[in-house]
Write an enzyme that holds these catalytic residues in place. Structure first.
Site, mmCIF file in Angstrom:
data_model
loop_
_atom_site.group_PDB
_atom_site.id
_atom_site.type_symbol
_atom_site.label_atom_id
_atom_site.label_comp_id
_atom_site.label_asym_id
_atom_site.label_seq_id
_atom_site.Cartn_x
_atom_site.Cartn_y
_atom_site.Cartn_z
ATOM 1 N N GLY A 106 0.831 0.129 9.484
ATOM 2 C CA GLY A 106 0.228 -0.125 10.690
ATOM 3 C C GLY A 106 0.295 -1.543 11.078
ATOM 4 O O GLY A 106 1.050 -2.208 10.775
ATOM 5 N N GLY B 126 1.955 11.088 11.439
ATOM 6 C CA GLY B 126 2.815 10.718 12.720
ATOM 7 C C GLY B 126 4.074 9.899 12.322
ATOM 8 O O GLY B 126 4.225 9.249 11.325
ATOM 9 N N LYS C 292 -3.987 3.454 -2.816
ATOM 10 C CA LYS C 292 -4.596 4.313 -3.351
ATOM 11 C C LYS C 292 -3.384 5.529 -3.689
ATOM 12 O O LYS C 292 -2.532 5.938 -3.168
ATOM 13 C CB LYS C 292 -5.570 5.197 -2.315
ATOM 14 C CG LYS C 292 -6.738 4.764 -2.205
ATOM 15 C CD LYS C 292 -7.502 5.621 -1.403
ATOM 16 C CE LYS C 292 -8.064 4.789 -0.355
ATOM 17 N NZ LYS C 292 -8.930 5.507 0.729
ATOM 18 N N ASP D 224 0.786 -0.986 -0.101
ATOM 19 C CA ASP D 224 0.007 -0.200 -0.067
ATOM 20 C C ASP D 224 0.783 1.245 -0.193
ATOM 21 O O ASP D 224 2.115 1.016 -0.003
ATOM 22 C CB ASP D 224 -0.808 0.072 1.337
ATOM 23 C CG ASP D 224 -2.022 -0.834 1.390
ATOM 24 O OD1 ASP D 224 -2.489 -1.363 0.338
ATOM 25 O OD2 ASP D 224 -2.235 -1.526 2.454
HETATM 26 N N1 SAH Z 1 -3.818 -0.600 9.777
HETATM 27 C C1 SAH Z 1 -3.346 0.788 9.856
HETATM 28 C C2 SAH Z 1 -4.683 1.680 9.505
HETATM 29 C C3 SAH Z 1 -5.225 1.555 8.317
HETATM 30 S S1 SAH Z 1 -6.416 2.895 7.888
HETATM 31 C C4 SAH Z 1 -2.848 0.778 11.265
HETATM 32 O O1 SAH Z 1 -2.917 -0.010 12.168
HETATM 33 O O2 SAH Z 1 -2.231 1.867 11.631
HETATM 34 C C5 SAH Z 1 -5.431 4.296 7.637
HETATM 35 C C6 SAH Z 1 -5.485 5.349 8.390
HETATM 36 O O3 SAH Z 1 -4.633 5.231 9.395
HETATM 37 C C7 SAH Z 1 -5.219 6.606 7.983
HETATM 38 O O4 SAH Z 1 -6.277 7.260 7.436
HETATM 39 C C8 SAH Z 1 -4.827 7.516 9.266
HETATM 40 O O5 SAH Z 1 -5.944 7.774 10.019
HETATM 41 C C9 SAH Z 1 -4.037 6.377 9.853
HETATM 42 N N2 SAH Z 1 -2.406 6.707 9.707
HETATM 43 C C10 SAH Z 1 -1.744 5.493 9.394
HETATM 44 N N3 SAH Z 1 -0.470 5.922 9.340
HETATM 45 C C11 SAH Z 1 -0.647 7.493 9.906
HETATM 46 C C12 SAH Z 1 0.482 8.064 10.104
HETATM 47 N N4 SAH Z 1 1.721 7.996 10.041
HETATM 48 N N5 SAH Z 1 0.106 9.359 10.482
HETATM 49 C C13 SAH Z 1 -1.208 9.681 10.671
HETATM 50 N N6 SAH Z 1 -2.249 8.818 10.514
HETATM 51 C C14 SAH Z 1 -1.762 7.573 10.142
#
Ligand code: SAH
Length: 411
Positions: A250, A358, A218, A195
């Protein structure tokens, strides 16, 4: 001279002579290998005694006799008396039984190695001159460290009979927030399906040229690849016998649709495993100095997808001042969340924080209140990716007075 052999001790008879601390360590190691260990020692270390009882091992509580050697594939001597050890080692040599002699500085006909299992590869280090176990361990650890940096070429060179899929959580962005297991699995992969979020770019830069990289994320001006298509891609590559890594930002199971990919693999009969990652739900607030729970301030946290319906559970979390609400994917629908909160009795002065990008150099934190959130988001030009934190923990100065990140204080 030493020939390093990979010896399979599973179910094989190993004789351990001696019952002190060294013998106990070795006992554990042989048991891990599945060996059938017999022990001969007048006294036995407490931990070894417990193992004898738990595992139903044979322990002869006496000194060594020549007849003890019968049936052994391998003997290990560590009686604490170098003369005795040497005598037994010589006796083994006459009977052509390999023997490890643990007395300081000498080797028997066999020696143990400092070993590590790196997925489906074993590495072993030993000295070819006098025993130097500390050096062997240091060298082994240095090799293991290369794995954590993703710097060992662990890909198989022979075709696999069966492919597999690993769903890997890549954490919020920096490569050093990935797990060691994730780095190793990526180093072993033939195909990487990625991704946009998370550490993808840096990881891809370090791959062999012949690793296939498929970007399903995306992008501005491009539709994301539909989930069914992603499922189809990972299954098809694994069916071809390839090792597929599906790298996600994440954690795969936190709004990552990992569960659907696991199902798709299982229903196609493909082996699949999940490696957890550090979720932005916790790590992005943390990057701004916001603990999602904090003794006396927040006793629970509620993680929600900002694009979904705002259910009763989320409204209850927003109302409860002892609960932190963490919103992912919430930038576009912030106004909706705020309107629902205010209409359901959340006070206007409840703290709210936006943490954008972040754990990256572009990180930015905005702290405001629910009442002013929409106007302030517009004023600062709030952008994805961002985590929105609602609750008392988002209050400025909770941990760090007058600064908005812990990094700022340390800098
Ligand atoms: N599986 C991921 C979340 C996927 S949904 C996890 O556990 O982190 C995607 C969302 O994650 C984004 O819209 C945002 O809200 C958040 N996100 C992921 N990485 C981020 C980052 N470095 N800084 C801020 N928001 C983040």
């Amino acid at each position: 001279m030493t020939l390093m052999l990979g010896v399979d001790l599973d179910g094989r008879d190993v004789l351990l002579v001696g019952g002190g601390a060294v013998a106990t360590r070795r006992l554990k190691r042989f048991l891990r290998e599945g060996a059938r260990v017999r022990i001969v020692a007048p006294e036995l270390h407490e931990e070894a005694r417990a193992l004898v009882a738990d595992e139903g091992l044979t322990w002869r509580a006496r000194r060594f006799r020549g007849s003890d050697l019968s049936g052994a594939w391998l003997v290990h001597v560590a009686t604490g008396d170098p003369h005795v050890d040497r005598r037994i080692a010589e006796r083994c040599a006459r009977r052509r039984i390999l023997c490890v002699n643990a007395s300081d500085g000498v080797h028997g006909t066999a020696r143990l190695t400092a070993q590590a299992e790196l997925g489906d590869v074993s590495i072993a280090v030993t000295s070819t001159v006098g025993a130097d176990p500390r050096r062997s361990l240091t060298v082994r650890d240095a090799i293991v460290d290369l794995v954590s940096d993703g710097r060992l070429p662990l890909r198989r060179r022979r075709a696999h009979r069966t492919g597999r899929v690993d769903l890997i959580g890549g954490g919020p962005g920096p490569v050093d927030l990935m797990t060691v297991r994730a780095r190793r699995l990526i180093a072993e992969a033939d195909v990487l399906v990625v991704d946009r979020l998370g550490p993808a770019a840096e990881v891809i830069a370090g791959l062999d040229a012949d690793v296939e990289v498929i970007d399903v994320g995306k992008r501005p001006g491009r539709h994301p690849v539909p989930q069914e298509e992603i499922n189809r891609i990972i299954v098809a590559r694994a069916v071809e016998g390839r090792r597929v890594v599906r790298l996600k930002g994440g954690d795969p199971f936190v709004f990552g649709r990992g569960g659907e990919e696991v199902r798709a693999c299982l229903s196609a009969g493909i082996a699949v495993d999940v490696t957890p990652g550090i979720s932005s739900a916790i790590a992005v607030p943390q990057a701004a100095g916001i603990p999602v729970t904090h003794r006396g301030t927040a006793a629970a946290f509620h993680v929600v997808n900002g694009q979904g319906d705002i259910g009763d559970g989320t409204l209850a979390a927003l109302r409860d001042e002892t609960v932190t609400t963490v919103v992912l994917m919430g930038v576009a629908s912030l106004h909706r969340l705020v309107a629902a909160a205010l209409a359901n009795g959340v006070p206007e002065d409840r703290p709210i924080a936006f943490v954008e990008s972040g754990h990256t150099p572009q990180q930015r934190t905005t702290r405001t209140t629910v009442g002013r959130a929409v106007a302030d988001a517009r004023a600062v030009g709030l952008r994805n990716p961002a985590v929105i934190v609602v609750g008392e923990v988002a209050m400025a100065g909770l941990l760090v007075p007058a600064h908005d990140t812990i990094g700022a204080i340390l800098a």
